[in-house]
Every structure is written in structure tokens, then in C-alpha cells.
Design a protein around this motif. Structure first.
Motif, mmCIF file in Angstrom:
data_model
loop_
_atom_site.group_PDB
_atom_site.id
_atom_site.type_symbol
_atom_site.label_atom_id
_atom_site.label_comp_id
_atom_site.label_asym_id
_atom_site.label_seq_id
_atom_site.Cartn_x
_atom_site.Cartn_y
_atom_site.Cartn_z
ATOM 1 N N GLY A 34 0.812 -1.208 0.000
ATOM 2 C CA GLY A 34 0.000 0.000 0.000
ATOM 3 C C GLY A 34 0.848 1.260 0.000
ATOM 4 O O GLY A 34 0.527 2.246 -0.673
ATOM 5 N N VAL A 35 1.953 1.246 0.756
ATOM 6 C CA VAL A 35 2.863 2.401 0.766
ATOM 7 C C VAL A 35 3.482 2.587 -0.613
ATOM 8 O O VAL A 35 3.585 3.711 -1.125
ATOM 9 C CB VAL A 35 3.958 2.213 1.837
ATOM 10 C CG1 VAL A 35 4.985 3.347 1.750
ATOM 11 C CG2 VAL A 35 3.346 2.171 3.240
ATOM 12 N N ALA A 36 3.882 1.490 -1.236
ATOM 13 C CA ALA A 36 4.516 1.570 -2.555
ATOM 14 C C ALA A 36 3.566 2.084 -3.623
ATOM 15 O O ALA A 36 4.011 2.628 -4.645
ATOM 16 C CB ALA A 36 5.050 0.191 -2.956
ATOM 17 N N GLN A 37 2.266 1.942 -3.423
ATOM 18 C CA GLN A 37 1.280 2.344 -4.426
ATOM 19 C C GLN A 37 0.741 3.752 -4.205
ATOM 20 O O GLN A 37 -0.181 4.175 -4.918
ATOM 21 C CB GLN A 37 0.115 1.348 -4.421
ATOM 22 C CG GLN A 37 0.497 -0.040 -4.916
ATOM 23 C CD GLN A 37 -0.631 -1.046 -4.778
ATOM 24 O OE1 GLN A 37 -1.605 -0.826 -4.042
ATOM 25 N NE2 GLN A 37 -0.514 -2.165 -5.473
ATOM 26 N N GLN A 38 1.304 4.493 -3.265
ATOM 27 C CA GLN A 38 0.796 5.841 -2.990
ATOM 28 C C GLN A 38 0.949 6.767 -4.190
ATOM 29 O O GLN A 38 1.971 6.766 -4.870
ATOM 30 C CB GLN A 38 1.509 6.440 -1.782
ATOM 31 C CG GLN A 38 1.170 5.783 -0.465
ATOM 32 C CD GLN A 38 -0.320 5.818 -0.172
ATOM 33 O OE1 GLN A 38 -0.904 6.897 -0.001
ATOM 34 N NE2 GLN A 38 -0.936 4.639 -0.119
ATOM 35 N N SER A 39 -0.078 7.567 -4.424
ATOM 36 C CA SER A 39 -0.004 8.541 -5.509
ATOM 37 C C SER A 39 0.928 9.694 -5.153
ATOM 38 O O SER A 39 1.445 10.380 -6.037
ATOM 39 C CB SER A 39 -1.402 9.085 -5.824
ATOM 40 O OG SER A 39 -1.978 9.719 -4.688
ATOM 41 N N ARG A 40 1.141 9.909 -3.858
ATOM 42 C CA ARG A 40 2.121 10.889 -3.394
ATOM 43 C C ARG A 40 3.025 10.177 -2.405
ATOM 44 O O ARG A 40 2.593 9.779 -1.321
ATOM 45 C CB ARG A 40 1.428 12.070 -2.727
ATOM 46 C CG ARG A 40 2.409 13.152 -2.283
ATOM 47 C CD ARG A 40 1.692 14.395 -1.804
ATOM 48 N NE ARG A 40 2.631 15.475 -1.522
ATOM 49 C CZ ARG A 40 2.274 16.700 -1.162
ATOM 50 N NH1 ARG A 40 0.994 16.991 -1.055
ATOM 51 N NH2 ARG A 40 3.181 17.618 -0.921
ATOM 52 N N MET A 41 4.282 10.000 -2.792
ATOM 53 C CA MET A 41 5.186 9.189 -1.997
ATOM 54 C C MET A 41 5.850 10.012 -0.894
ATOM 55 O O MET A 41 6.098 11.211 -1.066
ATOM 56 C CB MET A 41 6.275 8.585 -2.883
ATOM 57 C CG MET A 41 5.774 7.532 -3.846
ATOM 58 S SD MET A 41 5.160 6.059 -3.001
ATOM 59 C CE MET A 41 6.707 5.377 -2.373
ATOM 60 N N PRO A 42 6.142 9.380 0.240
ATOM 61 C CA PRO A 42 6.945 10.071 1.256
ATOM 62 C C PRO A 42 8.386 10.207 0.792
ATOM 63 O O PRO A 42 8.813 9.518 -0.146
ATOM 64 C CB PRO A 42 6.833 9.143 2.469
ATOM 65 C CG PRO A 42 6.596 7.782 1.883
ATOM 66 C CD PRO A 42 5.772 8.017 0.636
ATOM 67 N N ALA A 43 9.125 11.082 1.443
ATOM 68 C CA ALA A 43 10.538 11.239 1.096
ATOM 69 C C ALA A 43 11.341 10.025 1.546
ATOM 70 O O ALA A 43 12.242 9.572 0.856
ATOM 71 C CB ALA A 43 11.105 12.508 1.730
ATOM 72 N N ASP A 44 11.007 9.499 2.721
ATOM 73 C CA ASP A 44 11.708 8.341 3.282
ATOM 74 C C ASP A 44 10.698 7.383 3.867
ATOM 75 O O ASP A 44 9.603 7.782 4.309
ATOM 76 C CB ASP A 44 12.688 8.765 4.376
ATOM 77 C CG ASP A 44 13.865 9.566 3.841
ATOM 78 O OD1 ASP A 44 14.886 8.957 3.509
ATOM 79 O OD2 ASP A 44 13.736 10.802 3.754
ATOM 80 N N ILE A 45 11.067 6.124 3.912
ATOM 81 C CA ILE A 45 10.251 5.076 4.545
ATOM 82 C C ILE A 45 11.151 4.348 5.533
ATOM 83 O O ILE A 45 12.187 3.800 5.140
ATOM 84 C CB ILE A 45 9.689 4.087 3.514
ATOM 85 C CG1 ILE A 45 8.848 4.825 2.459
ATOM 86 C CG2 ILE A 45 8.863 2.998 4.196
ATOM 87 C CD1 ILE A 45 8.596 4.018 1.199
ATOM 88 N N VAL A 46 10.779 4.347 6.789
ATOM 89 C CA VAL A 46 11.540 3.671 7.826
ATOM 90 C C VAL A 46 10.718 2.486 8.317
ATOM 91 O O VAL A 46 9.619 2.671 8.855
ATOM 92 C CB VAL A 46 11.874 4.607 9.006
ATOM 93 C CG1 VAL A 46 12.655 3.851 10.084
ATOM 94 C CG2 VAL A 46 12.660 5.815 8.524
ATOM 95 N N VAL A 47 11.201 1.277 8.114
ATOM 96 C CA VAL A 47 10.542 0.069 8.614
ATOM 97 C C VAL A 47 11.266 -0.345 9.888
ATOM 98 O O VAL A 47 12.453 -0.673 9.859
ATOM 99 C CB VAL A 47 10.572 -1.066 7.574
ATOM 100 C CG1 VAL A 47 9.866 -2.302 8.123
ATOM 101 C CG2 VAL A 47 9.910 -0.613 6.270
ATOM 102 N N VAL A 48 10.548 -0.305 10.993
ATOM 103 C CA VAL A 48 11.144 -0.558 12.299
ATOM 104 C C VAL A 48 10.854 -1.997 12.717
ATOM 105 O O VAL A 48 9.698 -2.400 12.848
ATOM 106 C CB VAL A 48 10.595 0.412 13.367
ATOM 107 C CG1 VAL A 48 11.310 0.189 14.695
ATOM 108 C CG2 VAL A 48 10.732 1.855 12.909
#
Length: 337
Positions: A34-48
Motif C-alpha cells: 500500500g505504501v509503494a502504491q501511494q499517488s504521493r510518496m513520502p521522502a523516506d520510509i523507515v521500517v522498524v
């Protein structure tokens, strides 16, 4: 197909998505998809990775790129927070472990909260239009039946019980889409201004896994900020902790049929409710509330025995005792409330 707009790495609306997981599962895979399919992406993705050292659960892969998702030009990071006892602690520890990541907004996601493609775009649009908003939450829908609502903003009863205004298995027909300013939102899927998260000390660990979103929003509102629900921003939420199945997933990382049972999380939810009252009521009422909670616990325990629910009978007594057993934590929480 909607063109993707990368979130700017500088400026007033830089977003870092923080996904907290304690194991590899089918739910986490869907959330990252779902994050990868965002129409507006975040600058960074942190998976904790909040799994315990030496645990028996399926570990997160060291290389998150091996999952096969394209996150556009967003940078993806893997951080470890093995000592984190709560979601809020894992968020803060994960961000501290990736010092080269900076943001004005944090997009907080549980590992079982898959966002729709337009979710982040709707959230960022809402906060850009209303600078006084510091927390923007999502409409939450059931994981397996996304036409059914879980919540669209939160309020409380006069006794402090969390209320959503949504009936069990209520069909989403847009009937709650007119909501805007609310008392609180769940942290799953919420967009939180980073400086406010830091100033308020993140989510209070005393709540465990329940009630921390309401408490954080309450403190944000007391500090003079606004909390908003954005019904156009939507997530599917499996609520593994609420259903008591986080430690009972199948080998493929899904919930076995018939295993979901909210009674397993009852004690934790009851303890959170009592703790929340102790940190939020006027100071002279704290001892009164403590006594009332104990008396109510014993009375409710007897009622549970009459209905042949011995496990819940124990929980009714244990929950207020556990909440009252940490006076130092209550004092510290009240000092920052």
C-alpha cells in the motif's frame, strides 16, 4: 493511471513514513504494498523491526528491496528497536536509529494497516490547507471486509470510555465523511507533525497497545493544536492486537480461522482505560478514581464469575491493580499532560 508526485525532501511538508512490525507477515506485505502504491510518496520510509531478540517469529528481511516493491525515489531504511515495549517507543527508537532522516511530518503505520493509494495525498493536502492541524487521522475499515467501518475519529463517554460512533459491522456509505475536527484519531495511518511528536514525548508507554492515540491527541489539543480526521484518507486495519491474534498467526502470516477473540486483549484494554483516567482527571480526584476502579473491578469480577468467565474475572481485578502499581509512571505522565 495517476502520476506519482514525490514528496519534497525539503520544505514545510516533508513526510517520513514509519512502519512498525514485530515479524514478517502477510499483513506487513500488504501494508508495504500500500505504501509503494501511494499517488504521493513520502521522502523516506523507515521500517522498524520491533521483534524480540531470539524470537521464533519470521524475521524481517535484511534487504527490504527483496520484497519486490518499487518505492519510486523514496529512500527506504530498516531500523531495529528490540527493546521497544509499545508502538510509540518503536517509532521514536526507529527514527533515532536513522539519523540522516529528517521530516516535518511522520506518517505512522502499524504492520497491519494497509493504506489506500490516495491516503497520503489526502492527508498532506488536509494539513497543508490547515496549518493549525498537527494530527490528521484516517478512516479505518475492516481488513477482510473493507466496505465495513471501524472508525472515523474518536470521542469518549463521560466516564472516559473510547467511542467511535460506528456500529459493529456498519457499512461505509459515506455517512461519516463530513467529520473534520475530532477529539482524537487512532495512530494507525495518522500523519503527525514531527516537532509536536517530539515536544509531547511521543505516545505514553503507560497505555501499552491501547488508548495511546487518544491520549496523544488529547495532549496535542491541550497544547492548543487541532486534530482532524480525513475521511478521504483510508486504511484497512486488521487490528491483530485487539483481536488477540498477534502471537497466533499461521506459518503464512495470516490469522487462523476462528482464532480472533477480543477477550484475549481485555485485560490490556481495561488497564489502559484505568491508567488513562488516572493521568487525565483533576489531581484531587486521582485517589477517588483509584478506589472506584478497584471497587468496580471486584464487582465486575463477581459478575464475570456468575456468567462463567473466570479468565475475564481475573482480568477485571488484575487490570486496575496493574494500573495503580506504577505511581511513578502516573506522576510522570501527569507532569507532561
Amino acid at each position: 493511471m495517476t502520476d506519482r508526485a514525490s514528496h519534497p525532501r525539503s520544505g514545510a511538508a516533508t513526510v517520513v513514513a514509519v512502519v512498525v512490525a514485530d515479524r514478517m507477515s502477510a499483513y506487513l506485505t500488504e501494508t508495504l504494498r500500500g505504501v509503494a502504491q501511494q499517488s504521493r510518496m513520502p521522502a523516506d520510509i523507515v521500517v522498524v523491526d520491533a521483534s524480540e531478540a531470539g524470537g521464533t517469529h519470521s524475521p524481517l528481511p535484511e534487504d527490504l528491496g527483496s520484497l519486490g516493491f518499487s518505492f519510486s525515489d523514496a529512500r527506504i531504511h530498516r531500523a531495529s528497536a528490540p527493546g521497544a515495549a509499545t508502538f510509540g517507543e518503536a517509532v521514536s527508537a526507529g527514527l533515532a536509529a536513522v539519523p540522516d532522516v529528517s521530516a516535518t511530518w511522520l506518517w505512522l503505520l502499524h504492520d497491519d494497516s494497509a493504506p489506500d493509494p490516495g491516503t497520503l495525498a489526502a492527508l498532506t493536502r488536509a494539513v497543508e490547507l490547515a496549518p493549525s492541524v498537527v494530527v490528521a487521522g484516517c478512516k479505518q475499515r475492516q481488513w477482510g471486509r473493507p466496505d465495513r467501518l471501524i472508525e472515523a475519529g474518536v470521542t469518549t463517554s463521560r466516564f472516559g470510555r473510547r467511542m467511535t460512533g460506528v456500529e459493529p459491522d456498519e457499512v461505509d456509505q459515506g455517512q461519516h465523511d463530513g467529520r473534520e475536527d475530532v477529539l482524537a484519531v487512532g495512530l494507525a495511518g495518522a500523519l503527525v507533525r514531527q516537532d509536536v511528536w517530539t515536544q509531547l514525548g511521543g505516545a505514553d508507554r503507560g497505555f501499552g497497545g491501547f488508548g495511546d492515540g487518544y491520549d496523544f491527541c488529547r495532549r496535542a489539543r491541550l497544547a492548543g493544536h487541532r486534530v482532524l480526521v480525513v475521511p478521504q484518507a483510508s486504511i484497512r486495519h486488521a487490528q491483530l492486537s485487539l483481536e488477540g491474534v498477534r502471537d497466533a498467526l499461521d506459518a503464512d502470516g495470516t490469522v487462523p480461522d476462528g482464532r480472533a477473540d477480543p477477550r484475549r486483549s481485555f485485560r490490556a484494554r481495561r488497564q489502559s482505560l484505568v491508567y488513562g483516567g488516572l493521568v487525565s482527571v483533576p489531581l484531587p480526584l486521582v485517589p477517588v478514581l483509584g478506589l472506584v476502579a478497584l471497587a468496580a473491578g471486584f464487582a465486575r469480577s463477581l459478575a464475570r464469575l456468575l456468567t462463567k468467565e473466570p479468565g475475564l474475572a481475573v482480568a477485571e481485578i488484575a487490570a486496575p491493580l496493574a494500573a495503580l502499581s506504577r505511581p511513578g509512571r502516573i506522576v510522570r505522565a501527569r507532569s507532561v499532560a
